[in-house]
Scaffold this motif. Structure first.
Motif, mmCIF file in Angstrom:
data_model
loop_
_atom_site.group_PDB
_atom_site.id
_atom_site.type_symbol
_atom_site.label_atom_id
_atom_site.label_comp_id
_atom_site.label_asym_id
_atom_site.label_seq_id
_atom_site.Cartn_x
_atom_site.Cartn_y
_atom_site.Cartn_z
ATOM 1 N N ALA A 90 3.561 10.067 -9.663
ATOM 2 C CA ALA A 90 2.880 10.281 -11.008
ATOM 3 C C ALA A 90 2.075 11.713 -10.993
ATOM 4 O O ALA A 90 2.217 12.405 -11.939
ATOM 5 C CB ALA A 90 1.770 9.191 -11.046
ATOM 6 N N ARG A 91 1.552 12.100 -9.828
ATOM 7 C CA ARG A 91 0.874 13.356 -9.831
ATOM 8 C C ARG A 91 1.849 14.607 -9.907
ATOM 9 O O ARG A 91 1.690 15.706 -10.611
ATOM 10 C CB ARG A 91 0.156 13.551 -8.379
ATOM 11 N N ALA A 109 2.309 1.660 -3.218
ATOM 12 C CA ALA A 109 1.289 2.474 -4.238
ATOM 13 C C ALA A 109 0.914 3.725 -4.076
ATOM 14 O O ALA A 109 0.809 4.536 -4.955
ATOM 15 C CB ALA A 109 -0.046 1.466 -4.208
ATOM 16 N N LYS A 110 0.883 4.139 -2.782
ATOM 17 C CA LYS A 110 0.879 5.587 -2.539
ATOM 18 C C LYS A 110 1.915 6.219 -2.966
ATOM 19 O O LYS A 110 1.738 7.470 -3.614
ATOM 20 C CB LYS A 110 0.867 5.872 -1.051
ATOM 21 N N ARG A 123 0.851 -1.153 -0.175
ATOM 22 C CA ARG A 123 -0.003 0.131 0.215
ATOM 23 C C ARG A 123 0.750 1.171 0.026
ATOM 24 O O ARG A 123 0.683 2.149 -0.687
ATOM 25 C CB ARG A 123 -0.938 0.197 1.102
ATOM 26 N N THR A 135 3.900 5.820 -5.574
ATOM 27 C CA THR A 135 3.759 5.787 -7.187
ATOM 28 C C THR A 135 2.830 6.680 -7.454
ATOM 29 O O THR A 135 2.899 7.415 -8.509
ATOM 30 C CB THR A 135 3.842 4.325 -7.558
ATOM 31 N N ALA A 136 1.689 6.631 -7.031
ATOM 32 C CA ALA A 136 0.680 7.601 -7.275
ATOM 33 C C ALA A 136 1.250 8.918 -6.926
ATOM 34 O O ALA A 136 0.880 9.909 -7.849
ATOM 35 C CB ALA A 136 -0.594 7.216 -6.486
#
Length: 55
Positions: free
Chosen positions: A27-28, A20-21, A17, A23-24
């Motif tokens: 990306a932002r 994932a946070k 998790r 990488t998100a």
């Protein structure tokens, strides 16, 4: 033994998790940087156009 295994999978899920946070968020940040570059190029073009009109 079973308890330890379950605890390990919970930790792995939490790490997943977190990844994932991250990488998100990356990306932002990348898309925001791309937007800023696009906007600065756009405004630079508008300034050049206005300058050309002035002579």
């Amino acid at each position: 033994m079973a308890k330890k295994e379950r605890a390990g999978t919970a930790q792995a899920a939490e790490r997943q998790r977190e990844r994932a946070k991250n990488t998100a968020a990356e990306a932002r940040a990348k898309s925001a940087a791309r937007e800023a570059r696009y906007m600065s190029a756009k405004t630079r073009g508008m300034q050049q156009k206005a300058q050309a009109k002035r002579g």
